[in-house]
Design a protein around this motif. Structure first.
Motif, PDB file in Angstrom:
ATOM      1  N   GLY A   1     -71.680 -11.186  17.210  1.00  0.00           N
ATOM      2  CA  GLY A   1     -72.255  -9.630  16.902  1.00  0.00           C
ATOM      3  C   GLY A   1     -72.350  -8.812  18.370  1.00  0.00           C
ATOM      4  N   CYS A   2     -73.437  -9.219  19.192  1.00  0.00           N
ATOM      5  CA  CYS A   2     -73.628  -8.595  20.298  1.00  0.00           C
ATOM      6  C   CYS A   2     -72.839  -8.989  21.436  1.00  0.00           C
ATOM      7  CB  CYS A   2     -75.127  -8.402  20.644  1.00  0.00           C
ATOM      8  SG  CYS A   2     -76.036  -9.953  20.922  1.00  0.00           S
ATOM      9  N   GLU A   3     -72.659 -10.269  21.525  1.00  0.00           N
ATOM     10  CA  GLU A   3     -72.186 -11.039  22.958  1.00  0.00           C
ATOM     11  C   GLU A   3     -73.112 -10.896  24.091  1.00  0.00           C
ATOM     12  OE1 GLU A   3     -67.917 -11.526  23.160  1.00  0.00           O
ATOM     13  OE2 GLU A   3     -67.814  -9.875  21.916  1.00  0.00           O
TER      14      GLU A   3
ATOM     15  N   VAL B   1     -78.675 -11.281  21.863  1.00  0.00           N
ATOM     16  CA  VAL B   1     -79.823 -10.554  21.041  1.00  0.00           C
ATOM     17  C   VAL B   1     -79.651 -10.845  19.590  1.00  0.00           C
ATOM     18  CG1 VAL B   1     -80.619  -8.240  20.515  1.00  0.00           C
ATOM     19  CG2 VAL B   1     -79.624  -8.829  22.807  1.00  0.00           C
ATOM     20  N   CYS B   2     -78.443 -10.898  18.923  1.00  0.00           N
ATOM     21  CA  CYS B   2     -78.429 -10.880  17.690  1.00  0.00           C
ATOM     22  C   CYS B   2     -78.575 -12.249  16.977  1.00  0.00           C
ATOM     23  CB  CYS B   2     -77.043 -10.076  17.133  1.00  0.00           C
ATOM     24  SG  CYS B   2     -75.464 -11.093  17.197  1.00  0.00           S
ATOM     25  N   GLY B   3     -78.081 -13.188  17.759  1.00  0.00           N
ATOM     26  CA  GLY B   3     -78.240 -14.763  17.066  1.00  0.00           C
ATOM     27  C   GLY B   3     -77.192 -15.067  16.102  1.00  0.00           C
ATOM     28  N   MET B   4     -76.150 -14.314  16.027  1.00  0.00           N
ATOM     29  CA  MET B   4     -75.113 -14.404  14.986  1.00  0.00           C
ATOM     30  C   MET B   4     -74.413 -15.668  15.472  1.00  0.00           C
ATOM     31  SD  MET B   4     -75.058 -11.999  13.057  1.00  0.00           S
ATOM     32  CE  MET B   4     -75.688 -10.384  12.799  1.00  0.00           C
ATOM     33  N   CYS B   5     -74.162 -16.041  16.683  1.00  0.00           N
ATOM     34  CA  CYS B   5     -73.268 -17.135  17.503  1.00  0.00           C
ATOM     35  C   CYS B   5     -74.116 -18.475  17.781  1.00  0.00           C
ATOM     36  CB  CYS B   5     -72.900 -16.610  18.727  1.00  0.00           C
ATOM     37  SG  CYS B   5     -74.060 -16.326  20.051  1.00  0.00           S
ATOM     38  N   THR B   6     -75.263 -18.520  16.844  1.00  0.00           N
ATOM     39  CA  THR B   6     -76.145 -19.679  17.177  1.00  0.00           C
ATOM     40  C   THR B   6     -75.461 -20.913  16.874  1.00  0.00           C
ATOM     41  OG1 THR B   6     -77.970 -18.187  16.970  1.00  0.00           O
ATOM     42  CG2 THR B   6     -78.416 -20.891  16.659  1.00  0.00           C
TER      43      THR B   6
ATOM     44  N   ALA C   1     -73.896 -19.463  21.518  1.00  0.00           N
ATOM     45  CA  ALA C   1     -72.408 -19.657  21.930  1.00  0.00           C
ATOM     46  C   ALA C   1     -71.949 -18.513  22.826  1.00  0.00           C
ATOM     47  CB  ALA C   1     -71.642 -19.820  21.064  1.00  0.00           C
ATOM     48  N   CYS C   2     -72.441 -17.280  22.810  1.00  0.00           N
ATOM     49  CA  CYS C   2     -71.929 -16.280  23.553  1.00  0.00           C
ATOM     50  C   CYS C   2     -72.539 -16.095  25.043  1.00  0.00           C
ATOM     51  CB  CYS C   2     -72.294 -14.599  22.871  1.00  0.00           C
ATOM     52  SG  CYS C   2     -73.999 -14.589  22.857  1.00  0.00           S
ATOM     53  N   LEU C   3     -73.577 -17.020  25.127  1.00  0.00           N
ATOM     54  CA  LEU C   3     -74.316 -17.047  26.394  1.00  0.00           C
ATOM     55  C   LEU C   3     -73.843 -18.266  27.412  1.00  0.00           C
ATOM     56  CD1 LEU C   3     -78.027 -15.543  25.671  1.00  0.00           C
ATOM     57  CD2 LEU C   3     -76.089 -14.411  26.784  1.00  0.00           C
TER      58      LEU C   3
HETATM   59  S1  FES Z   1     -73.293 -12.698  19.549  1.00  0.00           S
HETATM   60 FE1  FES Z   1     -75.368 -11.706  19.560  1.00  0.00          FE
HETATM   61  S2  FES Z   1     -76.339 -13.537  20.384  1.00  0.00           S
HETATM   62 FE2  FES Z   1     -74.381 -14.440  20.575  1.00  0.00          FE
END
Ligand code: FES
Ligand code: FES
Length: 416
Positions: free
Chosen positions: A63-65, A68-73, A83-85
């Protein structure tokens, strides 16, 4: 919200690597959903991109990369992580579980079933992140209360604002499993399908090879109605006896099918193999099993069942009958009938498109059978055949749209 610890800094690191230039790649090994995978990654690639682009695990959404959004958990070494971090190179030796490892369409995890039962998904974009985040929460805090859930689940954002259903689903599972939610149900050896540079490979197998333990021993056809029924009749130049010689040789037969190849001949007229189908941006590689269930030389009729699955959760099963009979001018009329069952991502193609793709494959297959009957071998269909398959489909679709447009234009011109 659930605390996102730093799973990477809390585990033992391998020896530091030498400096790597930005345009170089680094080979890293990790376990993803129970399968060891080796990928060559640029040092700046984040884990979500590597999972999605190189291993074909597109369930991890972005989502945000920015964390912030948590989509990539996902789970890294048993702890929830964004996963984006994470740089993929930080994950050397890590044990990773993505939403694909949680359950399969045929054997869903209790959280997946609860999300469905409580209407916890609307567009579904946040669902993988919600599932992995709630899985982490219920593993670490099985006694979480309904009152605590809004805050505990606030680390993943739902743009559809479907929070009520999501929280009801998580609470339902928490009540059902007071001692802790069951573990992932779909982790085990399987083939990870690489899509970008580097690709991925199963443990102990060269890239693209099939770990035998991942595959079924018998083909099991579903009992429900098929997703598509394909019947194609082709007239071949070769006489029927020579065509039967091809149908009766499963190795040669497999080479006639675009994108397919045999990898192992088993007893009981069973064959392991791989088939690749590309449709627009979607590329699916199915590892599977074919089993001949009827071979009738007198009637020139062969029937086999086939079953295949890809790393993204798509599965296809088919009941195929090939029948050859004498045709005009000493040639052969070859009929292929297939009941095709599709589940997972590939099922989204829809009945018409699935039927169209299957039909084109059979048409190319018939041409290759003719060639094999004449020459005893077949030109490897490979990528070119897949591309032709795509171009044919696209050309017909565009042609149909153009014809429809012309029809409308003519009708408008005829109007008084
Ligand atoms: S894409 Fe939003 S937290 Fe990783
Ligand atoms: S269901 Fe659409 S973003 Fe949550």
């Amino acid at each position: 919200m659930t605390a996102l610890s730093d799973p990477v800094s809390s585990r033992t690191h391998p020896a530091p690597r030498e400096r790597v230039a930005a345009d170089e790649t680094v080979e890293i090994a990790m376990t993803v959903n129970g399968t060891e995978a080796t990928v060559a990654v640029p040092p700046r690639a984040h884990l979500a991109d590597v999972l999605r682009e190189q291993l074909g695990l597109t369930g991890t959404h972005l989502g945000c990369e920015h964390g912030v959004c948590g989509m990539c958990t996902i789970m890294v070494d048993g702890q929830a992580a964004r996963a984006c971090l994470l740089f993929a190179v930080q994950c050397e030796g890590a044990d990773i579980v993505t939403v694909e490892g949680l359950g399969t369409p045929d054997d869903q995890h209790p959280l997946q079933r609860a999300f469905s039962a409580h209407h916890g998904l609307q567009c579904g974009f946040c669902t993988p992140g919600m599932l992995m985040s709630s899985y982490d929460l219920l593993r670490s805090t099985p006694d979480v209360t309904a009152e605590e859930l809004p805050e505990q689940m606030s680390g993943v954002l739902c743009r559809c604002t479907g929070y009520r259903g999501i929280l009801a689903a998580v609470d339902d599972v928490a009540q059902t499993y007071p001692d802790g939610v069951p573990g992932p149900k779909a982790c085990g050896h399987r083939t990870l399908v690489g899509r970008g540079s580097g690709g991925g490979s199963g443990a102990g197998a060269p890239a693209g090879e099939i770990p035998a333990a991942a595959l079924p021993e018998q083909v099991e056809l579903p009992s429900g109605p098929p997703s598509a029924v394909v019947e194609v009749t082709s007239t071949l130049r070769s006489p029927v006896d020579r065509v039967w010689t091809v149908l009766n040789d499963f190795d040669l037969l497999a080479r006639c099918l675009p994108g397919a190849r045999l990898t192992e001949v088993l007893d009981g007229d069973r064959y392991r193999g791989r088939a690749t189908v590309a449709l627009g941006p979607v590329k699916l590689s199915f590892d599977g099993l074919a089993q001949v269930v009827e071979r009738d030389p007198a009637a020139h009729r062969l029937r086999f069942h086939a079953q295949g699955a890809d790393a993204g959760g798509s599965a296809t099963r088919a009941d195929v009958v090939l029948a050859a009979e004498s045709g005009p001018d000493g040639g052969t009329v070859l009929t292929a009938h297939a009941d095709v069952h599709l589940t997972g991502r590939v099922a989204q193609f829809g009945r018409a498109l699935a039927g169209d793709v299957s039909r084109r494959m059979f048409e190319q297959f018939a041409a290759s059978v003719d060639e094999a009957a004449e020459t005893g071998s077949v030109t490897a269909p490979g990528r070119g055949a897949q591309l032709r398959l795509l171009l044919g489909t696209a050309r017909d679709t565009v042609g149909a749209l153009a014809r429809r447009g012309l029809g409308r234009l003519r009708a408008r011109l005829r109007r008084p």
